[in-house]
Write a protein that holds these residues in place. Structure first.
Motif, PDB file in Angstrom:
ATOM      1  N   MET A   1       0.845  -1.196   0.000  1.00 41.28           N
ATOM      2  CA  MET A   1       0.000   0.000   0.000  1.00 41.28           C
ATOM      3  C   MET A   1       0.874   1.236   0.000  1.00 41.28           C
ATOM      4  O   MET A   1       1.823   1.327   0.754  1.00 41.28           O
ATOM      5  N   GLY A   2       0.540   2.185  -0.868  1.00 47.34           N
ATOM      6  CA  GLY A   2       1.354   3.395  -0.982  1.00 47.34           C
ATOM      7  C   GLY A   2       1.261   4.278   0.246  1.00 47.34           C
ATOM      8  O   GLY A   2       0.260   4.265   0.954  1.00 47.34           O
ATOM      9  N   LYS A   3       2.309   5.032   0.487  1.00 54.09           N
ATOM     10  CA  LYS A   3       2.300   5.982   1.604  1.00 54.09           C
ATOM     11  C   LYS A   3       1.972   7.372   1.076  1.00 54.09           C
ATOM     12  O   LYS A   3       2.567   7.824   0.095  1.00 54.09           O
ATOM     13  N   SER A  26      13.523  12.305  -7.123  1.00 57.15           N
ATOM     14  CA  SER A  26      14.587  11.497  -6.502  1.00 57.15           C
ATOM     15  C   SER A  26      14.064  10.114  -6.122  1.00 57.15           C
ATOM     16  O   SER A  26      14.755   9.109  -6.319  1.00 57.15           O
ATOM     17  N   LEU A  27      12.851  10.053  -5.592  1.00 56.24           N
ATOM     18  CA  LEU A  27      12.255   8.758  -5.239  1.00 56.24           C
ATOM     19  C   LEU A  27      12.063   7.902  -6.495  1.00 56.24           C
ATOM     20  O   LEU A  27      12.328   6.699  -6.485  1.00 56.24           O
ATOM     21  N   ALA A  28      11.622   8.557  -7.593  1.00 54.51           N
ATOM     22  CA  ALA A  28      11.435   7.828  -8.857  1.00 54.51           C
ATOM     23  C   ALA A  28      12.774   7.333  -9.402  1.00 54.51           C
ATOM     24  O   ALA A  28      12.870   6.222  -9.934  1.00 54.51           O
ATOM     25  N   THR A  29      13.830   8.147  -9.238  1.00 50.27           N
ATOM     26  CA  THR A  29      15.170   7.750  -9.674  1.00 50.27           C
ATOM     27  C   THR A  29      15.655   6.526  -8.889  1.00 50.27           C
ATOM     28  O   THR A  29      16.390   5.698  -9.408  1.00 50.27           O
ATOM     29  N   LEU A  30      15.200   6.440  -7.643  1.00 49.25           N
ATOM     30  CA  LEU A  30      15.551   5.290  -6.799  1.00 49.25           C
ATOM     31  C   LEU A  30      14.553   4.138  -6.998  1.00 49.25           C
ATOM     32  O   LEU A  30      14.377   3.287  -6.128  1.00 49.25           O
ATOM     33  N   GLU A  31      13.888   4.181  -8.152  1.00 46.15           N
ATOM     34  CA  GLU A  31      13.003   3.096  -8.610  1.00 46.15           C
ATOM     35  C   GLU A  31      11.748   2.900  -7.767  1.00 46.15           C
ATOM     36  O   GLU A  31      11.227   1.794  -7.628  1.00 46.15           O
ATOM     37  N   LYS A  32      11.249   3.988  -7.193  1.00 45.77           N
ATOM     38  CA  LYS A  32       9.950   3.950  -6.520  1.00 45.77           C
ATOM     39  C   LYS A  32       8.914   4.555  -7.478  1.00 45.77           C
ATOM     40  O   LYS A  32       9.252   5.462  -8.248  1.00 45.77           O
ATOM     41  N   SER A  33       7.688   4.061  -7.418  1.00 41.75           N
ATOM     42  CA  SER A  33       6.642   4.679  -8.242  1.00 41.75           C
ATOM     43  C   SER A  33       5.995   5.790  -7.418  1.00 41.75           C
ATOM     44  O   SER A  33       5.647   5.585  -6.247  1.00 41.75           O
ATOM     45  N   ASP A  78       8.541  13.433 -17.533  1.00 42.43           N
ATOM     46  CA  ASP A  78       9.753  12.977 -18.229  1.00 42.43           C
ATOM     47  C   ASP A  78      10.526  11.922 -17.444  1.00 42.43           C
ATOM     48  O   ASP A  78      11.469  11.339 -17.952  1.00 42.43           O
ATOM     49  N   ILE A  79      10.143  11.728 -16.180  1.00 45.19           N
ATOM     50  CA  ILE A  79      10.849  10.734 -15.365  1.00 45.19           C
ATOM     51  C   ILE A  79       9.983   9.485 -15.259  1.00 45.19           C
ATOM     52  O   ILE A  79       8.817   9.559 -14.878  1.00 45.19           O
ATOM     53  N   GLU A  80      10.577   8.370 -15.600  1.00 44.51           N
ATOM     54  CA  GLU A  80       9.841   7.102 -15.537  1.00 44.51           C
ATOM     55  C   GLU A  80       9.445   6.807 -14.097  1.00 44.51           C
ATOM     56  O   GLU A  80      10.242   6.946 -13.177  1.00 44.51           O
ATOM     57  N   GLY A  81       8.186   6.443 -13.909  1.00 42.56           N
ATOM     58  CA  GLY A  81       7.714   6.127 -12.560  1.00 42.56           C
ATOM     59  C   GLY A  81       7.197   7.318 -11.795  1.00 42.56           C
ATOM     60  O   GLY A  81       6.794   7.199 -10.635  1.00 42.56           O
ATOM     61  N   LEU A  82       7.205   8.489 -12.430  1.00 43.20           N
ATOM     62  CA  LEU A  82       6.704   9.703 -11.757  1.00 43.20           C
ATOM     63  C   LEU A  82       5.526  10.288 -12.533  1.00 43.20           C
ATOM     64  O   LEU A  82       5.662  10.709 -13.674  1.00 43.20           O
ATOM     65  N   LEU A 111     -10.894  10.370  -2.879  1.00 41.52           N
ATOM     66  CA  LEU A 111     -10.349  10.407  -4.247  1.00 41.52           C
ATOM     67  C   LEU A 111      -9.143   9.485  -4.400  1.00 41.52           C
ATOM     68  O   LEU A 111      -8.998   8.795  -5.398  1.00 41.52           O
ATOM     69  N   LEU A 112      -8.267   9.525  -3.387  1.00 41.35           N
ATOM     70  CA  LEU A 112      -6.994   8.793  -3.482  1.00 41.35           C
ATOM     71  C   LEU A 112      -7.116   7.305  -3.128  1.00 41.35           C
ATOM     72  O   LEU A 112      -6.269   6.509  -3.523  1.00 41.35           O
ATOM     73  N   ALA A 113      -8.189   6.958  -2.405  1.00 43.90           N
ATOM     74  CA  ALA A 113      -8.339   5.562  -1.961  1.00 43.90           C
ATOM     75  C   ALA A 113      -8.207   4.529  -3.095  1.00 43.90           C
ATOM     76  O   ALA A 113      -7.477   3.546  -2.951  1.00 43.90           O
ATOM     77  N   PRO A 114      -8.851   4.733  -4.263  1.00 43.19           N
ATOM     78  CA  PRO A 114      -8.758   3.697  -5.306  1.00 43.19           C
ATOM     79  C   PRO A 114      -7.383   3.568  -5.958  1.00 43.19           C
ATOM     80  O   PRO A 114      -7.096   2.551  -6.591  1.00 43.19           O
ATOM     81  N   ILE A 115      -6.532   4.594  -5.829  1.00 39.68           N
ATOM     82  CA  ILE A 115      -5.249   4.527  -6.550  1.00 39.68           C
ATOM     83  C   ILE A 115      -4.027   4.406  -5.635  1.00 39.68           C
ATOM     84  O   ILE A 115      -2.916   4.264  -6.121  1.00 39.68           O
ATOM     85  N   ARG A 116      -4.250   4.431  -4.331  1.00 39.26           N
ATOM     86  CA  ARG A 116      -3.073   4.473  -3.441  1.00 39.26           C
ATOM     87  C   ARG A 116      -2.220   3.204  -3.539  1.00 39.26           C
ATOM     88  O   ARG A 116      -1.022   3.247  -3.293  1.00 39.26           O
ATOM     89  N   ASP A 117      -2.832   2.082  -3.927  1.00 39.58           N
ATOM     90  CA  ASP A 117      -2.069   0.829  -4.054  1.00 39.58           C
ATOM     91  C   ASP A 117      -1.193   0.802  -5.304  1.00 39.58           C
ATOM     92  O   ASP A 117      -0.340  -0.071  -5.441  1.00 39.58           O
ATOM     93  N   GLU A 118      -1.434   1.742  -6.218  1.00 40.93           N
ATOM     94  CA  GLU A 118      -0.696   1.720  -7.485  1.00 40.93           C
ATOM     95  C   GLU A 118       0.653   2.436  -7.407  1.00 40.93           C
ATOM     96  O   GLU A 118       1.430   2.408  -8.354  1.00 40.93           O
ATOM     97  N   TYR A 119       0.907   3.116  -6.291  1.00 43.17           N
ATOM     98  CA  TYR A 119       2.151   3.881  -6.134  1.00 43.17           C
ATOM     99  C   TYR A 119       2.818   3.544  -4.800  1.00 43.17           C
ATOM    100  O   TYR A 119       2.153   3.195  -3.835  1.00 43.17           O
ATOM    101  N   ASP A 120       4.148   3.678  -4.774  1.00 43.39           N
ATOM    102  CA  ASP A 120       4.869   3.521  -3.503  1.00 43.39           C
ATOM    103  C   ASP A 120       4.673   4.759  -2.631  1.00 43.39           C
ATOM    104  O   ASP A 120       4.528   4.663  -1.417  1.00 43.39           O
ATOM    105  N   TYR A 121       4.706   5.923  -3.290  1.00 45.19           N
ATOM    106  CA  TYR A 121       4.550   7.192  -2.556  1.00 45.19           C
ATOM    107  C   TYR A 121       3.615   8.126  -3.324  1.00 45.19           C
ATOM    108  O   TYR A 121       3.727   8.257  -4.543  1.00 45.19           O
TER     109      TYR A 121
END
Length: 255
Positions: A1-3, A26-33, A78-82, A111-121
């Motif tokens: 579950m995303g934070k 920076s989080l996306a660069t460290l491979e977090k979605s 332009d940043i993958e995962g962001l 609003l955010l409840a349905p998508i929070r699982d799709e991201y790390d942060y």
């Protein structure tokens, strides 16, 4: 579950948006979605991540007021995962329109409840006020980062914000925690900056991030190019500072 982390301080010009953009990158660069929610009508986080506001059909405003599907408001960067849900100047009027809604403090949370699982942060960039949209952000969030500018009036207003957090915690969102206080615009050459750092550290102890965001020309220039500093100049102090912050947050949330 995303934070979900809100970046809030009702004092303007403390570096909330700069931190949101560059921490997300920076989080996306460290491979977090990562998903950025631009909850500031000035929409600086949106333009700072390369979104052309004039081309946006569906923004946070449409999601809140017209019940648009939040998935329609997610734009890639332009940043993958962001990704980002952009803002719009109309958001200024949203607070008045929201007054008639039932459960108006929990609109963003729903609003955010349905998508929070799709991201790390999910990072929410709040406007410099303690209005209804900021209350929504804090009600939706798991934690809050409080940027503090290294200048004379830095601690002024923090007690007001802490009081708001306390009220939200007791009435709307018992799980809300302080992720940390982040010192921004730090200039080690100035004795005042060091004094403020010491004072914030004395007040809030382990809640103060080890990473400090230093004053940096590249950091100031990058938004005008619609880029986070890590894409604009990866070797700059600004890029390194935010990368340190991202690593610290990841480490902290492993526990």
């Amino acid at each position: 579950m995303g934070k979900i982390i809100a970046l809030a301080n009702q004092k303007g010009g403390v570096g909330k948006t700069t931190t949101t953009i560059n921490l997300a990158a920076s989080l996306a660069t460290l491979e977090k979605s990562v998903l950025v929610i631009d909850a500031d009508p000035q929409a600086n986080a949106s333009s700072g991540l390369g979104v052309d506001i004039k081309e946006v059909d569906c923004s946070l405003y449409e999601c809140i007021i017209d019940h648009a599907d939040i998935k329609d408001a997610i734009y890639t960067t332009d940043i993958e995962g962001l990704d980002i849900v952009p803002s719009h100047i109309d958001l200024v009027g949203a607070e008045i329109e929201m007054l008639k809604l039932n459960g108006r403090e929990k609109v963003m949370s729903n609003l955010l409840a349905p998508i929070r699982d799709e991201y790390d942060y999910i990072l929410i960039d709040c406007s410099p006020s303690l209005g209804l949209i900021t209350v929504n952000a804090l009600t939706a969030a798991d934690s809050v980062i409080i940027p503090v500018q290294c200048e004379y009036f830095a601690l002024e207003g923090i007690s007001k914000l802490l009081n708001t957090i306390k009220i939200i915690k007791s009435k709307l969102n018992p799980k809300l925690e302080i992720e940390g206080f982040l010192l921004t615009m730090y200039d080690s050459r100035l004795r005042l900056a060091r004094q403020i750092y010491d004072e914030v550290k004395r007040h809030f102890q382990e809640l103060v991030f080890k990473a400090v965001i230093q004053r940096n020309v590249k950091l100031s220039e990058s938004p005008s190019h619609g880029l986070p500093v890590i894409l604009y100049d990866a070797d700059s102090t600004g890029a390194k500072n935010h990368l340190s912050l991202a690593k610290e947050i990841i480490e902290k949330n492993k526990k």
